[in-house]
Design a protein around this motif. Sequence first.
Motif, PDB file in Angstrom:
ATOM      1  N   ASP A 156      -2.180   1.197  -8.875  1.00  0.00           N
ATOM      2  CA  ASP A 156      -2.697   1.887  -7.682  1.00  0.00           C
ATOM      3  C   ASP A 156      -2.358   3.376  -7.775  1.00  0.00           C
ATOM      4  O   ASP A 156      -1.187   3.760  -7.640  1.00  0.00           O
ATOM      5  CB  ASP A 156      -2.054   1.272  -6.434  1.00  0.00           C
ATOM      6  CG  ASP A 156      -2.563   1.899  -5.139  1.00  0.00           C
ATOM      7  OD1 ASP A 156      -3.152   2.997  -5.179  1.00  0.00           O
ATOM      8  OD2 ASP A 156      -2.346   1.292  -4.074  1.00  0.00           O
ATOM      9  N   LYS A 171       1.289   7.952  -6.849  1.00  0.00           N
ATOM     10  CA  LYS A 171       1.426   9.350  -6.437  1.00  0.00           C
ATOM     11  C   LYS A 171       2.479   9.492  -5.348  1.00  0.00           C
ATOM     12  O   LYS A 171       3.337  10.396  -5.407  1.00  0.00           O
ATOM     13  CB  LYS A 171       0.080   9.871  -5.940  1.00  0.00           C
ATOM     14  CG  LYS A 171       0.122  11.315  -5.438  1.00  0.00           C
ATOM     15  CD  LYS A 171      -1.228  11.739  -4.881  1.00  0.00           C
ATOM     16  CE  LYS A 171      -1.163  13.146  -4.290  1.00  0.00           C
ATOM     17  NZ  LYS A 171      -2.460  13.545  -3.687  1.00  0.00           N
ATOM     18  N   VAL A 172       2.440   8.621  -4.362  1.00  0.00           N
ATOM     19  CA  VAL A 172       3.406   8.669  -3.257  1.00  0.00           C
ATOM     20  C   VAL A 172       4.821   8.438  -3.778  1.00  0.00           C
ATOM     21  O   VAL A 172       5.767   9.135  -3.382  1.00  0.00           O
ATOM     22  CB  VAL A 172       3.033   7.622  -2.187  1.00  0.00           C
ATOM     23  CG1 VAL A 172       4.211   7.369  -1.241  1.00  0.00           C
ATOM     24  CG2 VAL A 172       1.819   8.092  -1.400  1.00  0.00           C
ATOM     25  N   SER A 181       0.823  -1.196   0.000  1.00  0.00           N
ATOM     26  CA  SER A 181       0.000   0.000   0.000  1.00  0.00           C
ATOM     27  C   SER A 181       0.863   1.254   0.000  1.00  0.00           C
ATOM     28  O   SER A 181       2.071   1.215   0.256  1.00  0.00           O
ATOM     29  CB  SER A 181      -0.900   0.015   1.235  1.00  0.00           C
ATOM     30  OG  SER A 181      -0.109   0.126   2.419  1.00  0.00           O
ATOM     31  N   ALA A 182       0.240   2.401  -0.269  1.00  0.00           N
ATOM     32  CA  ALA A 182       0.942   3.677  -0.224  1.00  0.00           C
ATOM     33  C   ALA A 182       1.474   3.952   1.183  1.00  0.00           C
ATOM     34  O   ALA A 182       2.592   4.440   1.358  1.00  0.00           O
ATOM     35  CB  ALA A 182       0.016   4.803  -0.675  1.00  0.00           C
ATOM     36  N   ASP A 183       0.667   3.636   2.195  1.00  0.00           N
ATOM     37  CA  ASP A 183       1.105   3.839   3.580  1.00  0.00           C
ATOM     38  C   ASP A 183       2.330   2.991   3.888  1.00  0.00           C
ATOM     39  O   ASP A 183       3.252   3.444   4.581  1.00  0.00           O
ATOM     40  CB  ASP A 183      -0.021   3.491   4.557  1.00  0.00           C
ATOM     41  CG  ASP A 183      -1.125   4.542   4.574  1.00  0.00           C
ATOM     42  OD1 ASP A 183      -0.888   5.670   4.086  1.00  0.00           O
ATOM     43  OD2 ASP A 183      -2.222   4.227   5.071  1.00  0.00           O
ATOM     44  N   GLU A 218      -2.854   5.921  -5.767  1.00  0.00           N
ATOM     45  CA  GLU A 218      -2.313   6.517  -4.536  1.00  0.00           C
ATOM     46  C   GLU A 218      -0.857   6.112  -4.337  1.00  0.00           C
ATOM     47  O   GLU A 218      -0.009   6.935  -3.970  1.00  0.00           O
ATOM     48  CB  GLU A 218      -3.149   6.088  -3.330  1.00  0.00           C
ATOM     49  CG  GLU A 218      -2.741   6.752  -2.027  1.00  0.00           C
ATOM     50  CD  GLU A 218      -2.875   8.269  -2.063  1.00  0.00           C
ATOM     51  OE1 GLU A 218      -2.124   8.936  -1.318  1.00  0.00           O
ATOM     52  OE2 GLU A 218      -3.715   8.790  -2.823  1.00  0.00           O
TER      53      GLU A 218
END
Length: 263
Positions: free
Chosen positions: A141, A146-147, A101-103, A143
């Motif tokens: 994905d 983007k990250v 995930s982005a996180d 997000e």
Amino acid sequence: MEVHPIGIGTIWCGRQWPPNNAAHVEATQDEVDRYLSRAVETATTGGSVAMVDTAEGYGCSEERVGAWSKKHPELASKIVVATKFGETFDTVTGETSVDLSADAAIRCLEASMRRLGRVDILYSHVTSQISNDAAQAVLTDPELNKVLREMRTSGKVKLIGTSISHTAVILKGLEEGWFDVFDVVQLPAPLVVQYPEIPHQLQAKKVMVVVNSLIRKMGAIDGGPATPESMYHTVLGVPGVTCCLTGTRHHLDETMGYFASFK
């Protein structure tokens, strides 16, 4: 980046490898220090920089590479530090977990920078443990992409990429433009040999291609190169390939010499 064509893989520095290697002996920091110093000195003799490849999923590899860098700052200034997020490995239980995930990218980069001192290349570690659908979801994905772009723009990392082995996803991704966001893509050697159009197409997009798993997986190709030297020569000869990672622990000088014989 003008990197030496043979890069330095470090999975064995931090965990049992291959996973079923019953003869594995845990590496010590002293062994890793000697190995990295010798590898970097050899790779940078002609003015190139040495790619040192690690990952959060490589056990304590990042810690060991970071400790070496602190002891040898002059040599460390001559390397490209590449790491991966998305897979974690528990050295106590031997269990692996995946979070792409982005996180997770944000969290893992911060941890990797603490361990390594700096990160030049950050890959998403699209491990073969996940399905084609899950791999496609990672590449598309918005997000996460983007990250990753923000990490590059802000200067936290120099280059962003993905390490992936899902052939169908890669072929579709080239058609759909999913790799356009990346500067680097890491691929397994058998895929590069069987689909040489993949690195060629990535090169046309100005994407650097780094190759892994030369010795461990190349032997599975029917009629493929039979010796380690011929395996390296075969992969280095594929148009678009920039760097082949060696995972050797005991044959460093011999392996680094394959590039000299290739030239």
